[in-house]
Structure formats: C-alpha cells, structure tokens
Design a protein around this motif. Structure first.
Motif, short mmCIF file in Angstrom:
data_model
loop_
_atom_site.label_atom_id
_atom_site.label_comp_id
_atom_site.label_asym_id
_atom_site.label_seq_id
_atom_site.Cartn_x
_atom_site.Cartn_y
_atom_site.Cartn_z
N LEU A 146 90.35 -62.31 -21.01
CA LEU A 146 90.49 -61.67 -22.32
C LEU A 146 89.66 -60.40 -22.41
CD1 LEU A 146 90.42 -64.66 -24.84
CD2 LEU A 146 92.33 -63.17 -24.31
N LEU A 147 88.40 -60.53 -22.01
CA LEU A 147 87.48 -59.42 -22.17
C LEU A 147 87.90 -58.22 -21.31
CD1 LEU A 147 84.87 -58.93 -23.77
CD2 LEU A 147 83.62 -59.32 -21.65
N ALA A 148 88.22 -58.50 -20.06
CA ALA A 148 88.56 -57.42 -19.14
C ALA A 148 89.78 -56.65 -19.63
CB ALA A 148 88.81 -57.97 -17.74
N ALA A 149 90.81 -57.39 -20.04
CA ALA A 149 92.03 -56.73 -20.49
C ALA A 149 91.76 -55.92 -21.75
CB ALA A 149 93.12 -57.76 -20.74
N PHE A 150 90.98 -56.50 -22.64
CA PHE A 150 90.68 -55.84 -23.90
C PHE A 150 89.92 -54.53 -23.66
CE2 PHE A 150 88.58 -55.56 -28.08
CZ PHE A 150 89.70 -55.65 -28.88
N VAL A 151 88.91 -54.59 -22.83
CA VAL A 151 88.11 -53.40 -22.54
C VAL A 151 88.97 -52.33 -21.88
CG1 VAL A 151 86.17 -52.50 -21.22
CG2 VAL A 151 85.95 -54.68 -22.40
N ALA A 152 89.81 -52.76 -20.92
CA ALA A 152 90.66 -51.79 -20.22
C ALA A 152 91.57 -51.06 -21.20
CB ALA A 152 91.50 -52.50 -19.16
N VAL A 153 92.17 -51.82 -22.11
CA VAL A 153 93.09 -51.19 -23.05
C VAL A 153 92.34 -50.28 -24.03
CG1 VAL A 153 94.64 -51.68 -24.99
CG2 VAL A 153 94.88 -52.92 -22.85
N LEU A 154 91.18 -50.72 -24.47
CA LEU A 154 90.39 -49.91 -25.39
C LEU A 154 90.05 -48.56 -24.76
CD1 LEU A 154 89.77 -51.12 -28.09
CD2 LEU A 154 87.41 -51.47 -27.37
N PHE A 155 89.63 -48.62 -23.52
CA PHE A 155 89.26 -47.41 -22.78
C PHE A 155 90.49 -46.49 -22.64
CE2 PHE A 155 88.60 -44.93 -18.95
CZ PHE A 155 87.26 -44.59 -19.03
N ALA A 156 91.60 -47.08 -22.22
CA ALA A 156 92.82 -46.28 -22.02
C ALA A 156 93.30 -45.70 -23.34
CB ALA A 156 93.92 -47.14 -21.41
N MET A 157 93.20 -46.48 -24.40
CA MET A 157 93.64 -46.04 -25.70
C MET A 157 92.79 -44.86 -26.18
SD MET A 157 94.53 -48.94 -28.45
CE MET A 157 93.62 -48.60 -29.90
N ASN A 258 97.88 -41.60 -38.84
CA ASN A 258 99.29 -41.95 -38.80
C ASN A 258 99.81 -42.23 -37.40
OD1 ASN A 258 100.12 -41.99 -41.51
ND2 ASN A 258 99.84 -39.77 -41.59
N THR A 259 99.00 -41.92 -36.39
CA THR A 259 99.44 -42.27 -35.04
C THR A 259 99.06 -43.71 -34.72
OG1 THR A 259 97.36 -41.57 -34.06
CG2 THR A 259 99.08 -39.93 -34.16
N LEU A 260 98.23 -44.31 -35.57
CA LEU A 260 97.68 -45.62 -35.23
C LEU A 260 98.74 -46.72 -35.15
CD1 LEU A 260 94.31 -45.77 -37.14
CD2 LEU A 260 94.68 -45.93 -34.70
N THR A 261 99.74 -46.62 -36.01
CA THR A 261 100.70 -47.72 -36.06
C THR A 261 101.37 -47.96 -34.71
OG1 THR A 261 101.09 -46.85 -38.24
CG2 THR A 261 102.49 -48.65 -37.52
N PRO A 262 102.07 -46.97 -34.15
CA PRO A 262 102.69 -47.23 -32.85
C PRO A 262 101.65 -47.55 -31.78
CG PRO A 262 102.79 -44.90 -33.38
CD PRO A 262 102.32 -45.59 -34.60
N LEU A 263 100.49 -46.95 -31.94
CA LEU A 263 99.44 -47.13 -30.93
C LEU A 263 99.01 -48.59 -30.86
CD1 LEU A 263 97.99 -45.18 -29.08
CD2 LEU A 263 96.13 -45.07 -30.72
N ILE A 264 98.86 -49.21 -32.01
CA ILE A 264 98.39 -50.59 -32.02
C ILE A 264 99.44 -51.53 -31.43
CG2 ILE A 264 97.88 -52.51 -33.59
CD1 ILE A 264 96.26 -50.42 -35.21
N VAL A 265 100.69 -51.24 -31.73
CA VAL A 265 101.76 -52.07 -31.15
C VAL A 265 101.74 -51.97 -29.63
CG1 VAL A 265 104.24 -52.34 -30.96
CG2 VAL A 265 103.22 -51.91 -33.18
N ILE A 266 101.69 -50.72 -29.15
CA ILE A 266 101.70 -50.51 -27.71
C ILE A 266 100.46 -51.10 -27.06
CG2 ILE A 266 101.35 -48.67 -26.01
CD1 ILE A 266 104.18 -49.16 -26.63
N ALA A 267 99.34 -51.01 -27.77
CA ALA A 267 98.11 -51.54 -27.19
C ALA A 267 98.18 -53.06 -27.06
CB ALA A 267 96.91 -51.15 -28.05
N THR A 268 98.78 -53.72 -28.05
CA THR A 268 98.89 -55.18 -27.97
C THR A 268 99.74 -55.57 -26.77
OG1 THR A 268 98.90 -55.13 -30.36
CG2 THR A 268 99.39 -57.23 -29.33
N GLY A 326 101.15 -64.71 -24.86
CA GLY A 326 100.55 -64.59 -26.18
C GLY A 326 100.54 -63.15 -26.67
N PHE A 327 100.05 -62.25 -25.82
CA PHE A 327 99.98 -60.85 -26.25
C PHE A 327 101.36 -60.22 -26.39
CE2 PHE A 327 95.48 -61.09 -24.95
CZ PHE A 327 94.93 -60.55 -26.09
N ASN A 328 102.28 -60.60 -25.50
CA ASN A 328 103.63 -60.06 -25.61
C ASN A 328 104.29 -60.47 -26.91
OD1 ASN A 328 104.17 -58.41 -23.44
ND2 ASN A 328 104.80 -60.07 -22.11
N LEU A 329 104.19 -61.75 -27.24
CA LEU A 329 104.82 -62.24 -28.47
C LEU A 329 104.17 -61.62 -29.69
CD1 LEU A 329 105.37 -66.01 -27.62
CD2 LEU A 329 107.08 -64.21 -27.74
#
Lengths: 344, 353
Positions: A146-157, A258-268, A326-329
C-alpha cells in the motif's frame, strides 16, 4: 432491451476527464491524433462549470450508490486494517525463523479448526522456505504494498501536475519541449523503462518507487495539460483575465483546482498499476529486497517450489490481485460518480 | 492521406532520437566504471586506459553519442560481455520467440475479448454482462507472473495424467532440434534467414516437421494465455463501452427504425464505428505485452527478448541491456505508427482534421 443514450448524464464536470475514460492502466501512449479521436468518440459532450463543492458533494452521493466503488472500498479496507494492525493480527514476527518450534520448511497450512493436529502449532497459511510464518508475512506485506504504491503515485502526480500545468498554461516552446520529453518516456513499455531506471539507480524499495513514479509522470502530465487547455478557454478564466488577475494566481486558484477531478480518478487507477509494477519489480529481484515481507518478492523466493508448495505462491499473488482489484474498482466507481456521462 | 502519413512519420523521428538519447544516457549513468564492469578482476589501470581508449570512452560525451548513433544506424549494437557475440546476433536469435509469444497472446486477446465485449454490450446488464465484467476486472488485476505460475501448477501438476496436461516451460520438448528451413531447402544462410528460421512454429510448418510443430504449439499455449489475460480484459471492456456508446447514437436508431435486423444493426452498423477506440487500445496493449513478456518468459523459461534482457540486467551485461531496450522501444513506436495508420484507414475524419 433498453439502451442508455451515451451521454445520458448531465455534464457536470468542469474539466476534461475523458482521459480518465475507458483507458485503463498505463495504456495512454497513443499519438495525439488518435487520442483526440478516442476522446471525441467517448465523450463528445460539451463542458460546463459548476462549483467544486457541488461537484464533490454530488460525487460523494453518487459513489455510495456505485456497487464497484463499494466493493473496491471494502477490499481496500481489509488491506488497510491488515496494514495498520499488522502487529496485532500477525501471530508471529514476519522475520522470525521458527525452526526451533518444530516446523520444517514449506509446511502446508495447519489450522486447528479444520482438523490439524492440536499438538502442532497453528500456521493458517503454512511455513515458508526459511521457516517463517507465512500468514504473518502476508499481513505485513500489506504495509509495503500500500505504502509503496501510494508514495509512487503521489510523487508522479506531483511532478506530472507541474509539467502539465506549465505545458498547458504557458504553451509555446515550454509545451513543446516538455511534451516531447513525455512522449519519449511514454514510448517505452512502462515496465521496461522502470527496469532500466532501477538498473541505473540500483535495486531497492525506494529506487523501485522512484522508477515507477518517473515512468508514470507522463500520464499525469498529459491529463493535467489537456484539462488546462480546456479550462483556459472557459469564460470564468477570461473574466478573471479581464479583471487583471495575475498569471500565477490564475494558475493556482482557477486552473489547478479544476484539474483535480480527472487527476484523482487517474491517480486511483494509477495506484492499481503501481501496485502491480512494484510487485513485478520485486518479483524480478529489483524492488523490495529480502527479508522485508513484500508479496512480489515472497512469490519470487518460492516460485521454483510452485509444484511442491503451491500455497506459498498462491496467497501472495492473491493479495496482489486483491489490492489491484480494490483500487481499480474504486477508481472506476469514482470516475462514474464524478463523470456521470460514462456511468453505466 | 499521403501527406498525413508523412507528417505522422516525421513526427515520430524526434521521439526516436529521444529514445536513443535516453538509452545512451541510461547506459552512461549506470554506476561503476564500464571497464571494471566488463573486465572484472582482470581490470588494472593500464588495461582500463587502453580499454577506454579503444571504446572511445575518453572522448567528449557528444562525440560518443554521435559515434553511438552511427553504430546504431549501421546495425552495430556492440558486443555482449557475457556471451562474447554481437548484440545483433543475440537479437536475431531471441526476437522471434518474443514476437511469436506476443502475436499468439494478442491473437487470443482479440479473438476472445471482442466477442465477449460485443455480447456484454448487447446484453447490457444481463448476467452474461455482469459475469464478463467481473471476469475482466479480475483479469486486469492479475499479476502476470502469478497467473503464469498458477497455470503451470494446474496444467503440469494438477492435470498431469489427463489429456489436458501441458508442458510448463521451455520452447520445445527436450531432444527436439528443429531443422531451419534454409537447410531443408538448401538455401544460403544469412542473418535474415536465421532470423526467420527462429520462428519455430512457422519454420516447422513450412518444412513439415510435425512433431516439432506440435511440441512448439503446446509449449506456447500456457505462456500465451498468461500474457493474453490483461489485454483480453482490456479489449473486452473497451469493446463493451465503445459499442454501448455507439448503440445509443441516432443513426443506430434510424437503422432500427427502418426495420433492419438487430444482428445487422449491431454487428455491421454498430461494431464498425465502435472498433475505432478498440483498435487504439489493442495497439497500446502492445506495450503491456512487451512488459509482460519479460515476466512471462522468465517464468516459462523461454529464451526471448524479455528473459535475455532480464538475465543481462542481473549479470550486468550492459551492452545487451542497451541494445535490447532500444529495439523494444523503437518497435513500440513503430507499432503505434501502424496503429495510427489503421486508424486513419478506419476513420477518415482523422485525415481531414
């Protein structure tokens, strides 16, 4: 037989979330022409603006109604509980070698409830090749995954957003240079590039996270950029410009939120990919190093024993799948909730 | 059309140069002295000086890059430290295995994924639809390496003595050595001929080596299924959502209103337009396939590009890493280009805009 019209929902999104449409995982590398076409085919709807609060409230209500989001959240809650309460849930230390307690390597699961000899100590998922309790290792593995994936996405985002904002807002040569660099990064199959980056940085958890992050930056950059391009043309932005609002203020207060909406979906959805890729890197021996309990490297350690001790391979993979699912759904549900046009 | 193609082709040149630069830079950024990495224990200061001189490592970086570009253009990708053969030769031997695997996987993904997507869209919200979408969600979430190992267990251990048993690893049964078609036909040998003959299944087919053909096909099934699962799920989902979109459009209603048979409406009117995003997604899946090939080949012990690349990384055979990464990335660009061409063919609007 009933058919929903394709754009049944009202266009409540203030931005351009088509990229979040049905382009799963890291498959965002088409040329612009193709992508624009896909976007056109999928949405075709106009863009209108509502207040962010309204959108999020609606989204919150919607998401509770989405089955996929609920299942996704349920799957993830289990993992979260495992990760947070690992020391309580796990009966043993994940790195404790139990040979002195009468176990032998790769013992099959022993559950007293299911008729395992009461004399033996209980190991509900068996023992791994080094005499450690497999269940405890699986439980602790949730933390890393969980942690590794979360950090990776946060950094990339973070970096993707910066690149996308600059490219989209300022345009011109900055846009050209940045997006060409993103094109180059996207022209590598992501796992291959991640492997190449880890080769340079050296194996290890932090480097694997960095590699996955670098490889996924372009996805976020592209989405933010395309959002910015459409938001920039909105009337409320023009109004602000007419009022003499400064560029940076415009960027920070009008465009970025206003860019946050699509960003959060893609990040999930991106976390799901990151989970898989970190597990893949670890499986190849380039990510998390033993003895840290991580599902990918646990699987790699026992992969030659799949014919004799399949349980040691089965459960680690199942957990990876659980996490990704889980994250995909959740991501799918989130997307449907935020962008009702795509909901079905 | 011609101008569009030309423009599209030219626009991929900077990307290819970028790839070359990135691969070159990555190879230079690998920690450690290349000389010591290559020669190991034997490296002394004098030998290393000579080595650096010989391989141009003392030249300024832009000169090195220019030389590298020249080498790549002439097909010289350096020599493998580990095998002592040119990287190009290794590619000739290993690339066909991967192409065969990827093609089989893509074939499976399309042949299963598209019909599933069509049924799912047509019987929207039915049990079939729900089951397919649950399957697709699970399919996308499955780690390739795990699926591969599980398939090995099920088909080689669990079903061992049944007719469904399949070989769990390798490319051919032990002891089978295919005769290359150029030998069978008495043709002169060159690199290209060798390359072609490494396509084991095709080679066996054209030279009527049935035993080898059968063995090669059986060995290919499990890795292809493992590799195909994710793209299959993606294709099914994309076909479904795209067809659902199209079936709601006015022209479909018109087609229905004028009394066309439902089958014709869905398969001819609907599907044709719905295929556009599907074609894109199939092209994009190629990247997943190449990434997945690294894992699949490692698990199924297939000597393809993926396994060679991985072995090269673990044994620090950097010229091989560099050469193979380059070839994979460039083939990915080419595939995207081809996808664009197909797309342009299918959808004339792209050409106009």
């Amino acid at each position: 037989m009933t058919y929903e019209p394709p754009h049944a929902g009202d266009d409540r999104t203030p931005s351009d979330p088509e990229d979040a449409a049905d382009q799963p995982l890291d498959t965002m590398a088409a040329s612009d022409a193709v992508r624009d076409e896909v976007r056109m085919d999928l949405s075709g709807g106009g863009v209108s603006a509502t207040t962010a609060g309204g959108l999020w409230r609606t989204a919150g209500r919607e998401i509770i109604r989405k089955k996929s989001a609920i299942i996704g959240m349920a799957l993830l809650s289990v993992l979260l509980i495992l990760a947070v309460f690992a020391p309580i849930i796990a009966p043993y230390d994940p790195n404790q070698v139990l040979f002195d307690q009468g176990v032998s390597p790769r013992d099959p699961p022993c559950i007293h409830l299911f008729g395992c000899d009461e004399e033996k100590s209980q190991h509900i998922l068996g023992i791994d090749g080094n005499g450690r309790d497999y269940f405890s290792r699986i439980v602790y593995g949730a933390r890393v995954s969980l942690l590794a994936a979360f950090v990776a996405v946060l950094f990339a985002m973070f970096w993707g957003t910066i690149v996308g904002l600059i490219a989209g807002f300022f345009g011109g040569w900055a846009d050209n240079v940045l997006m060409r660099i993103m094109d180059v990064l996207l022209s590598f199959p992501s796992l291959l590039l991640a492997i190449a980056v880890v080769t340079v940085l050296g194996p290890g958890l932090i480097n694997a996270i960095l590699a996955i992050a670098i490889v996924t930056i372009p996805q976020y950059a592209r989405i933010v950029r395309s959002s910015v391009l459409s938001i920039r043309e909105q009337e409320y932005v023009a109004a602000d410009q007419a009022l003499g609002v400064g560029r940076w203020r415009l960027l920070a207060h009008r465009i970025f939120p206003n860019t946050l909406t699509p960003l959060i979906v893609i990040a999930t959805l991106g976390i799901a990919t990151a989970v898989l890729e970190i597990a893949s890197l670890s499986f190849l021996g380039l990510g998390v190093q033993p003895p840290t309990p991580e599902w990918g490297s646990m699987l790699a350690a026992e992969r030659n024993q799949v014919f004799t001790a399949p349980h040691l391979v089965f459960f680690a993979g199942l957990m990876i799948m659980w996490n990704v699912l889980g994250f995909n759904l959740l991501g799918d549900g989130l997307r449907d909730a935020i962008d009702p046009r795509l909901g079905r | 059309m011609g101008r569009f193609l030309l423009r599209r082709f030219i626009s991929s040149i900077p990307v290819i140069i970028g790839i070359l630069a990135l691969v070159f830079a990555l190879a230079r950024m690998i920690p450690g002295d290349p000389c010591r990495a290559a020669l190991g224990e034997r490296a002394t200061d004098e030998i290393c000086d000579a080595y650096n001189e010989r391989y141009g490592l003392n030249d300024p970086i832009y000169v090195q890059f220019a030389i590298y570009l020249g080498d790549v253009a002439t097909g010289d990708l350096g020599e493998s430290f580990r095998f002592g053969v040119p990287v190009t030769d290794l590619l000739i031997q290993r690339l066909p295995t991967t192409i065969e695997l990827a093609a089989a996987a893509l074939f499976l993904a399309v042949i299963v994924g598209i019909p599933l997507g069509i049924v799912s869209a047509y019987r929207h919200n039915s049990k079939t639809d729900v089951a397919t979408m649950i399957g697709a969600n699970i399919g996308v979430a499955m780690p390739v390496f795990w699926l591969g190992l599980m398939l090995q267990y099920v088909f080689a251990v669990f079903l061992r003595d049944t007719p469904l048993a399949l070989p769990p690893s390798g490319k051919l049964d032990a002891g089978l050595i295919p005769v290359p078609f150029y030998e069978a036909w008495g043709l002169p040998v060159n690199g290209f001929m060798e390359f072609l003959s490494e396509f084991t299944i095709m080679n066996a087919l054209v030279t009527f080596q049935w035993e080898i053909f059968q063995s090669a096909v059986l060995h290919l099934i499990l890795p292809a299924v493992a590799l195909a699962t994710i793209p299959m799920a993606i294709v099914a989902r994309m076909t479904r959502s795209s067809l659902l979109d199209v079936l709601g459009l006015d022209y479909i209603r018109t087609a229905r209103a004028k009394g066309l048979r439902e089958r014709l409406v869905v398969l001819k009117h609907g599907l044709r337009n719905a295929m556009l995003p599907v074609v894109t997604i199939i092209g994009l899946s190629f990247g997943l396939l190449l990434g997945g090939a690294i894992l699949t080949e490692t698990i199924f012990n297939l000597a393809g590009v993926g396994k060679t690349l991985f072995d090269a990384i673990t044994s620090r055979d950097y010229t091989v890493v560099q050469g193979f990464t380059l070839v994979v990335a460039i083939s990915f660009v080419i595939v995207n280009l081809i996808v664009d061409l197909i797309y342009t063919y299918l959808d004339p609007r792209v050409r106009v805009s």
